[in-house]
Design a protein around this motif. Structure first.
Motif, PDB file in Angstrom:
ATOM      1  N   GLY A   1       0.496  -1.564   0.238  1.00 43.90           N
ATOM      2  CA  GLY A   1      -0.442   0.023   0.220  1.00 43.90           C
ATOM      3  C   GLY A   1       0.595   0.813   0.135  1.00 43.90           C
ATOM      4  N   ILE A   2       1.963   1.248   0.039  1.00 41.50           N
ATOM      5  CA  ILE A   2       3.191   1.887   0.424  1.00 41.50           C
ATOM      6  C   ILE A   2       3.668   2.926  -0.767  1.00 41.50           C
ATOM      7  N   GLY A   3       3.905   1.381  -1.380  1.00 43.45           N
ATOM      8  CA  GLY A   3       5.666   0.789  -2.170  1.00 43.45           C
ATOM      9  C   GLY A   3       6.155   0.877  -2.239  1.00 43.45           C
ATOM     10  N   VAL A   4       7.927   1.627  -2.862  1.00 44.47           N
ATOM     11  CA  VAL A   4       9.253   0.351  -2.618  1.00 44.47           C
ATOM     12  C   VAL A   4       9.963   2.115  -2.206  1.00 44.47           C
ATOM     13  N   LEU A   5      10.831   1.569  -1.100  1.00 41.33           N
ATOM     14  CA  LEU A   5      11.626   2.752  -1.313  1.00 41.33           C
ATOM     15  C   LEU A   5      12.936   2.144  -1.190  1.00 41.33           C
ATOM     16  N   ARG A   6      13.621   2.507  -2.159  1.00 35.44           N
ATOM     17  CA  ARG A   6      14.922   2.083  -2.783  1.00 35.44           C
ATOM     18  C   ARG A   6      15.856   3.297  -2.713  1.00 35.44           C
ATOM     19  N   THR A   7      16.643   2.548  -2.295  1.00 38.78           N
ATOM     20  CA  THR A   7      18.348   3.529  -1.656  1.00 38.78           C
ATOM     21  C   THR A   7      19.708   2.918  -2.275  1.00 38.78           C
ATOM     22  N   GLN A   8      21.022   3.457  -3.475  1.00 37.49           N
ATOM     23  CA  GLN A   8      21.619   3.610  -3.508  1.00 37.49           C
ATOM     24  C   GLN A   8      22.426   3.074  -2.332  1.00 37.49           C
ATOM     25  N   VAL A   9      23.548   2.874  -2.191  1.00 38.11           N
ATOM     26  CA  VAL A   9      24.854   2.864  -1.337  1.00 38.11           C
ATOM     27  C   VAL A   9      26.439   3.290  -1.812  1.00 38.11           C
ATOM     28  N   GLY A  10      26.476   4.800  -1.517  1.00 33.51           N
ATOM     29  CA  GLY A  10      27.277   5.137  -1.838  1.00 33.51           C
ATOM     30  C   GLY A  10      29.411   4.747  -1.296  1.00 33.51           C
ATOM     31  N   LYS A  11      30.097   5.320  -2.018  1.00 36.86           N
ATOM     32  CA  LYS A  11      31.067   4.699  -1.228  1.00 36.86           C
ATOM     33  C   LYS A  11      31.489   5.177   0.682  1.00 36.86           C
ATOM     34  N   ALA A  12      32.452   3.667   1.044  1.00 31.39           N
ATOM     35  CA  ALA A  12      32.688   4.606   1.958  1.00 31.39           C
ATOM     36  C   ALA A  12      33.645   6.024   2.298  1.00 31.39           C
TER      37      ALA A  12
END
Length: 332
Positions: A317-328
């Motif tokens: 009902g809300i969707g997808v929270l998509r996140t790209q993990v950046g470099k350290a």
């Protein structure tokens, strides 16, 4: 409605609503201007909309129903921020007992693995401290106040903090307060919720292991830029239906890492609101996180994120929270 905050071409934040299976965004202020010939203060931001109460929400619903084409943008042409960024206040609760039990067990396994005889070490470990947390958890809701200025949205990149080598996601359900209240009863609490979102509570597990024995709760392990990821939208309570029967799924690079359901919350948001609002005023736009659902993080499996990973958190009902993990970062 599915409310969003987006950044326009000039870099200003705008209040919008998702349309057509989230493929388009209606600019609420532009829609009002086209239909009424003037601006509305209540439509200047999602926070202003929530603060203005039910009349403003009804206005927004009417604009979504009409959706003049000149005020509609394609979703892929705009940058979505968190629905309210920053929220006036944020608290993250612990509402899922399975997550606590499995996380404590995983942390013990991790410590045991660093010894010469892990199995013997594990059997000999004292669990009294963990048991006390579970005992407290079952007596009342527990929570901490998070860093509201670290809130970002779905189109932002997570910035790996320089002090950690063990980053983890946490799949959480979240709600927003819709109207001011104090000493709110559990029975009245549902009326104070304006809507819901997904929350990724990014955690530095190595920093957490060092600070939690201090008995003040999580601090630097969850307190750094971009640590609190929310979105993709604020789904109003009237659209979501029953908030306590929603599947929750976590994926990393397309691989499912865990799933659960909001029905497993030991404490509902109504319980939390009744507890938090004792002798304390809650304000429109404040955010409450559910805590991590059981099987909703890497720690429970002793698995951690890597730079470049893509984390997808999904709630019915809300969707997808998509996140790209950046470099350290190499800087301290």
């Amino acid at each position: 409605m599915r409310l969003v905050t987006y950044t326009d071409a000039e870099g200003f934040d705008r209040a919008g609503a998702l349309l057509n299976r989230d493929q388009q965004v209606l600019d609420l202020q532009d829609a009002y201007r086209l239909l009424e010939g003037r601006d509305s203060v209540a439509l200047s931001s999602i926070l202003a909309l929530v603060e203005a109460g039910e009349p403003a929400l009804e206005l927004a619903r009417s604009l979504v129903a009409k959706a003049p084409s000149a005020a509609v943008l394609e979703r892929d042409s705009v940058k979505l921020r968190a629905p309210i960024q920053p929220p006036p206040q944020m608290r993250d609760c612990s509402c899922f007992e399975l997550h606590l039990r499995q996380s404590f067990a995983a942390a013990r396994r991790a410590r045991a693995l660093r010894t010469e005889d892990p199995e013997a070490t594990l059997k000999a470990m004292n669990t009294r401290a963990d048991d006390r947390v579970i005992e407290t958890f079952n007596k009342q809701p527990i929570y901490y106040k998070g860093n509201r200025f670290a809130v970002i949205g779905i189109d932002d990149e997570f910035q790996w903090p320089s002090f950690s080598r063990a980053m983890d996601f946490e799949l959480e359900f979240g709600c927003y307060i819709g109207k001011r209240g104090k000493d709110i009863s559990r029975e009245a609490a549902r009326a104070h919720i304006v809507g819901y979102t997904i929350f990724n509570d990014i955690s530095a597990r190595d920093a957490q292991a060092l600070e939690m024995p201090g008995m003040l709760g999580p601090a630097k392990s969850k307190d750094f830029d971009t640590a609190n990821i929310m979105g993709p939208c604020l789904v109003t309570a009237d659209e979501l239906g029953d908030p306590y029967d929603l599947n929750m799924v976590a994926r990393v690079n397309g691989e499912e890492w865990g799933r659960g359901n909001t029905r497993d919350m030991r404490w509902s948001f109504e319980d939390v609101i009744a507890h938090v609002s004792r002798s304390e005023t809650l304000y429109p736009g404040e955010f409450l996180g559910s805590g991590t659902v059981g099987n909703g993080c890497g720690l429970e499996q002793l698995r951690y994120l890597k730079p470049g990973d893509v984390v997808e958190l999904e709630i019915d009902g809300i969707g997808v929270l998509r996140t790209q993990v950046g470099k350290a970062s190499s800087k301290d």
